[in-house]
Design an enzyme around this catalytic site. Structure first.
Site, PDB file in Angstrom:
ATOM      1  N   GLY A  20       0.716  -1.374  -0.086  1.00  0.00           N
ATOM      2  CA  GLY A  20      -0.028  -0.080  -0.061  1.00  0.00           C
ATOM      3  C   GLY A  20       0.940   1.215   0.008  1.00  0.00           C
ATOM      4  O   GLY A  20       0.652   2.087   0.874  1.00  0.00           O
ATOM      5  N   ALA A  21       1.791   1.356  -1.060  1.00  0.00           N
ATOM      6  CA  ALA A  21       2.743   2.433  -0.948  1.00  0.00           C
ATOM      7  C   ALA A  21       2.434   3.511  -2.026  1.00  0.00           C
ATOM      8  O   ALA A  21       3.280   4.445  -2.480  1.00  0.00           O
ATOM      9  CB  ALA A  21       3.996   1.893  -1.228  1.00  0.00           C
ATOM     10  N   VAL A  69      -2.963  -7.447  -2.055  1.00  0.00           N
ATOM     11  CA  VAL A  69      -2.395  -8.267  -1.152  1.00  0.00           C
ATOM     12  C   VAL A  69      -3.337  -9.168  -0.246  1.00  0.00           C
ATOM     13  O   VAL A  69      -2.942  -9.836   0.704  1.00  0.00           O
ATOM     14  CB  VAL A  69      -1.406  -7.596  -0.196  1.00  0.00           C
ATOM     15  CG1 VAL A  69      -0.204  -7.202  -1.095  1.00  0.00           C
ATOM     16  CG2 VAL A  69      -1.940  -6.305   0.505  1.00  0.00           C
ATOM     17  N   ASN A  95       1.446  -2.341   5.569  1.00  0.00           N
ATOM     18  CA  ASN A  95       1.012  -1.183   5.614  1.00  0.00           C
ATOM     19  C   ASN A  95      -0.463  -0.890   5.176  1.00  0.00           C
ATOM     20  O   ASN A  95      -1.610  -0.329   5.552  1.00  0.00           O
ATOM     21  CB  ASN A  95       1.872  -0.093   5.018  1.00  0.00           C
ATOM     22  CG  ASN A  95       1.262   1.277   4.838  1.00  0.00           C
ATOM     23  OD1 ASN A  95       1.016   2.250   5.668  1.00  0.00           O
ATOM     24  ND2 ASN A  95       0.885   1.732   3.554  1.00  0.00           N
ATOM     25  N   SER A 151      -2.695   0.927  14.737  1.00  0.00           N
ATOM     26  CA  SER A 151      -3.463   2.100  14.639  1.00  0.00           C
ATOM     27  C   SER A 151      -3.789   2.341  15.951  1.00  0.00           C
ATOM     28  O   SER A 151      -4.049   1.497  16.911  1.00  0.00           O
ATOM     29  CB  SER A 151      -4.817   2.056  13.922  1.00  0.00           C
ATOM     30  OG  SER A 151      -5.782   3.218  14.256  1.00  0.00           O
ATOM     31  N   TYR A 164     -12.363  -2.561  12.107  1.00  0.00           N
ATOM     32  CA  TYR A 164     -10.909  -1.876  11.633  1.00  0.00           C
ATOM     33  C   TYR A 164     -10.235  -1.883  13.221  1.00  0.00           C
ATOM     34  O   TYR A 164      -9.184  -2.337  13.220  1.00  0.00           O
ATOM     35  CB  TYR A 164     -11.136  -0.502  11.348  1.00  0.00           C
ATOM     36  CG  TYR A 164     -10.039   0.350  11.146  1.00  0.00           C
ATOM     37  CD1 TYR A 164      -9.306   0.170   9.957  1.00  0.00           C
ATOM     38  CD2 TYR A 164      -9.263   1.167  12.145  1.00  0.00           C
ATOM     39  CE1 TYR A 164      -8.038   0.835   9.756  1.00  0.00           C
ATOM     40  CE2 TYR A 164      -8.192   1.880  11.925  1.00  0.00           C
ATOM     41  CZ  TYR A 164      -7.400   1.756  10.819  1.00  0.00           C
ATOM     42  OH  TYR A 164      -6.356   2.415  10.516  1.00  0.00           O
ATOM     43  N   ALA A 166     -10.694  -3.991  15.797  1.00  0.00           N
ATOM     44  CA  ALA A 166     -10.136  -5.306  16.039  1.00  0.00           C
ATOM     45  C   ALA A 166      -8.984  -5.949  14.986  1.00  0.00           C
ATOM     46  O   ALA A 166      -7.909  -6.602  15.566  1.00  0.00           O
ATOM     47  CB  ALA A 166     -11.469  -6.310  15.851  1.00  0.00           C
ATOM     48  N   LYS A 168      -6.706  -4.068  13.779  1.00  0.00           N
ATOM     49  CA  LYS A 168      -5.480  -3.392  14.401  1.00  0.00           C
ATOM     50  C   LYS A 168      -4.826  -4.001  15.609  1.00  0.00           C
ATOM     51  O   LYS A 168      -3.723  -4.088  15.834  1.00  0.00           O
ATOM     52  CB  LYS A 168      -5.525  -1.912  14.473  1.00  0.00           C
ATOM     53  CG  LYS A 168      -5.852  -1.361  13.022  1.00  0.00           C
ATOM     54  CD  LYS A 168      -4.716  -1.553  12.032  1.00  0.00           C
ATOM     55  CE  LYS A 168      -5.134  -0.625  10.830  1.00  0.00           C
ATOM     56  NZ  LYS A 168      -3.772  -0.917   9.544  1.00  0.00           N
ATOM     57  N   ILE A 197      -4.017  10.942  10.884  1.00  0.00           N
ATOM     58  CA  ILE A 197      -2.945  11.361  10.025  1.00  0.00           C
ATOM     59  C   ILE A 197      -3.673  11.746   8.946  1.00  0.00           C
ATOM     60  O   ILE A 197      -4.565  11.318   8.093  1.00  0.00           O
ATOM     61  CB  ILE A 197      -2.001  10.222   9.693  1.00  0.00           C
ATOM     62  CG1 ILE A 197      -1.429   9.440  11.105  1.00  0.00           C
ATOM     63  CG2 ILE A 197      -0.807  10.548   8.909  1.00  0.00           C
ATOM     64  CD1 ILE A 197      -0.554  10.059  11.735  1.00  0.00           C
TER      65      ILE A 197
HETATM   66  P1  NAP Z   1      -4.413   5.556   2.325  1.00  0.00           P
HETATM   67  O1  NAP Z   1      -4.073   6.776   2.036  1.00  0.00           O
HETATM   68  O2  NAP Z   1      -5.762   4.841   2.135  1.00  0.00           O
HETATM   69  O3  NAP Z   1      -3.440   4.592   1.548  1.00  0.00           O
HETATM   70  C1  NAP Z   1      -3.791   3.232   1.390  1.00  0.00           C
HETATM   71  C2  NAP Z   1      -2.816   2.542   0.263  1.00  0.00           C
HETATM   72  O4  NAP Z   1      -3.142   1.057   0.471  1.00  0.00           O
HETATM   73  C3  NAP Z   1      -2.726   2.774  -1.162  1.00  0.00           C
HETATM   74  O5  NAP Z   1      -1.468   2.972  -1.388  1.00  0.00           O
HETATM   75  C4  NAP Z   1      -3.637   1.889  -1.642  1.00  0.00           C
HETATM   76  O6  NAP Z   1      -3.342   1.664  -3.195  1.00  0.00           O
HETATM   77  C5  NAP Z   1      -3.149   0.653  -0.767  1.00  0.00           C
HETATM   78  N1  NAP Z   1      -4.183  -0.398  -0.878  1.00  0.00           N
HETATM   79  C6  NAP Z   1      -5.223  -0.474  -0.704  1.00  0.00           C
HETATM   80  N2  NAP Z   1      -5.967  -1.778  -0.705  1.00  0.00           N
HETATM   81  C7  NAP Z   1      -4.694  -2.672  -1.147  1.00  0.00           C
HETATM   82  C8  NAP Z   1      -4.797  -3.873  -1.447  1.00  0.00           C
HETATM   83  N3  NAP Z   1      -5.734  -4.713  -1.358  1.00  0.00           N
HETATM   84  N4  NAP Z   1      -3.502  -4.354  -1.854  1.00  0.00           N
HETATM   85  C9  NAP Z   1      -2.409  -3.606  -1.940  1.00  0.00           C
HETATM   86  N5  NAP Z   1      -2.580  -2.271  -1.788  1.00  0.00           N
HETATM   87  C10 NAP Z   1      -3.547  -1.674  -1.217  1.00  0.00           C
HETATM   88  O7  NAP Z   1      -4.165   4.926   3.768  1.00  0.00           O
HETATM   89  P2  NAP Z   1      -3.267   5.707   4.770  1.00  0.00           P
HETATM   90  O8  NAP Z   1      -3.816   6.691   5.485  1.00  0.00           O
HETATM   91  O9  NAP Z   1      -1.931   6.087   4.469  1.00  0.00           O
HETATM   92  O10 NAP Z   1      -2.884   4.289   5.674  1.00  0.00           O
HETATM   93  C11 NAP Z   1      -1.777   3.599   5.967  1.00  0.00           C
HETATM   94  C12 NAP Z   1      -1.749   2.673   6.988  1.00  0.00           C
HETATM   95  O11 NAP Z   1      -1.841   3.596   8.285  1.00  0.00           O
HETATM   96  C13 NAP Z   1      -2.854   1.706   7.197  1.00  0.00           C
HETATM   97  O12 NAP Z   1      -2.419   0.619   7.758  1.00  0.00           O
HETATM   98  C14 NAP Z   1      -3.972   2.383   8.241  1.00  0.00           C
HETATM   99  O13 NAP Z   1      -4.875   1.553   8.693  1.00  0.00           O
HETATM  100  C15 NAP Z   1      -2.637   3.249   9.078  1.00  0.00           C
HETATM  101  N6  NAP Z   1      -3.370   4.301   9.935  1.00  0.00           N
HETATM  102  C16 NAP Z   1      -3.848   5.360   9.204  1.00  0.00           C
HETATM  103  C17 NAP Z   1      -4.209   6.374   9.995  1.00  0.00           C
HETATM  104  C18 NAP Z   1      -4.745   7.639   9.143  1.00  0.00           C
HETATM  105  O14 NAP Z   1      -5.240   8.364  10.022  1.00  0.00           O
HETATM  106  N7  NAP Z   1      -4.552   7.723   7.984  1.00  0.00           N
HETATM  107  C19 NAP Z   1      -4.336   6.311  11.429  1.00  0.00           C
HETATM  108  C20 NAP Z   1      -4.042   5.070  11.929  1.00  0.00           C
HETATM  109  C21 NAP Z   1      -3.462   4.072  11.200  1.00  0.00           C
HETATM  110  P3  NAP Z   1      -4.404   1.671  -4.221  1.00  0.00           P
HETATM  111  O15 NAP Z   1      -5.153   2.684  -4.353  1.00  0.00           O
HETATM  112  O16 NAP Z   1      -3.614   1.259  -5.456  1.00  0.00           O
HETATM  113  O17 NAP Z   1      -5.364   0.492  -4.032  1.00  0.00           O
END
Ligand code: NAP
Length: 257
Positions: A20-21, A69, A95, A151, A164, A166, A168, A197
């Site tokens: 997820g990058a 994934v 991620n 998270s 979500y 659960a 994490k 974030i």
């Molecule tokens: P995001 O902006 O939604 O980005 C998610 C990424 O995951 C995208 O690159 C997406 O790519 C990819 N992705 C989604 N489904 C996928 C799959 N099935 N296989 C491979 N890649 C996939 O998320 P983020 O906010 O950066 O979050 C990253 C991590 O931080 C997550 O684990 C999230 O739970 C955690 N987190 C985030 C926050 C927050 O407030 N943002 C808070 C706590 C924890 P595509 O678009 O190509 O699918």
């Protein structure tokens, strides 16, 4: 990198896979890892242009590989391809995740189940599968690191995203299990637990509840992707070598365990 041995974040020669990058925390983690000298594999599911954009920005040390994934076969193809092309995986960052509204008081039982399944398939099973597969290569080449992105929800629960929260909590526990079971093979695991974030994932909640969210944060700001990526880089680097099984909270002081 111009750093001495006492302060080094150097990842030269390391191969890092980040699921997820194509944007958000994963993309920033890829930028930081590459800046520290690593080769970075930018996994993503559907956003070809965004993933290619991150690769262009980083340059020759980055490669994008599309794979859902959450699909056990696709994650195997991803890990196999990386190992075949680059010899091993030194650091795996689990991620990729989904965060979707799924309230207790909805009226669609099928939707409730679909939400839990989709969330666990990606947030938990993908991480466990990728870790299991990556470890096979890590064992052959002397070890590695697995870093899971959990998270604050792991500790706090969620009112409208219980699946979500659960998922994490499961990642925190997976981290501890890997730490206990795999250190014998020099494979260590760690976890980060971000609060809110600024990313696409958090945007709908931030738009709806911005003031309420910021008022819960003693630092009075929502986190940046760099706040999380910096901690992940530290864990991946030699500076974090003795950290095993830990979860680092990155939430501006909005929650303490
Ligand atoms: P995001 O902006 O939604 O980005 C998610 C990424 O995951 C995208 O690159 C997406 O790519 C990819 N992705 C989604 N489904 C996928 C799959 N099935 N296989 C491979 N890649 C996939 O998320 P983020 O906010 O950066 O979050 C990253 C991590 O931080 C997550 O684990 C999230 O739970 C955690 N987190 C985030 C926050 C927050 O407030 N943002 C808070 C706590 C924890 P595509 O678009 O190509 O699918």
């Amino acid at each position: 990198m111009d750093a001495n041995e006492l302060t080094t974040l150097d990842l030269s020669g390391k191969t890092v896979v980040i699921t997820g990058a194509s944007r958000g925390i994963g993309a920033e983690t890829a930028r930081r890892m590459a800046a520290a000298g690593a080769r970075v594999i930018i996994n993503y599911h559907s956003s070809d242009a965004a993933a290619e954009g991150v690769v262009r920005e980083i340059g020759e040390r980055a490669v994008a590989i599309r794979a859902d994934v959450a699909d056990p076969d696709a994650v195997k193809t991803l890990i196999d391809e990386v190992v075949e092309r680059f010899g091993t995986i030194d650091v795996l960052v689990n991620n990729a995740a989904v965060f979707e509204y799924n309230p207790f008081d909805g009226d669609d039982y099928e939707a409730w189940q679909r939400g839990w399944k989709r969330t666990f398939d990606l947030n938990v099973f993908a991480a466990a599968n990728a870790a299991w597969l990556a470890m096979r290569a890590m064992r052959r080449t002397g070890g590695g690191k697995i870093i899971n992105v959990a998270s604050r929800a792991a500790w706090r629960g969620e009112t409208e995203f219980a699946d979500y929260g659960a998922s994490k909590a499961a990642l925190v526990n997976l981290t501890r299990s890997i730490a206990r079971a795999c250190a014998k093979d020099n494979i260590v695991a760690s976890c980060v637990a971000p609060g809110f974030i600024e990313t696409e994932m958090a945007k709908p909640e931030l738009v709806k509840h911005y003031d309420e969210i910021v008022n819960q944060i003693p630092l009075r700001r929502v986190g940046s992707v760099g706040d999380v990526a910096g901690a992940i880089l530290f864990l991946a680097s030699p500076m974090g070598d003795y950290l095993n099984g830990v979860t680092i909270d990155i939430n501006g002081g909005s929650w303490f365990q």
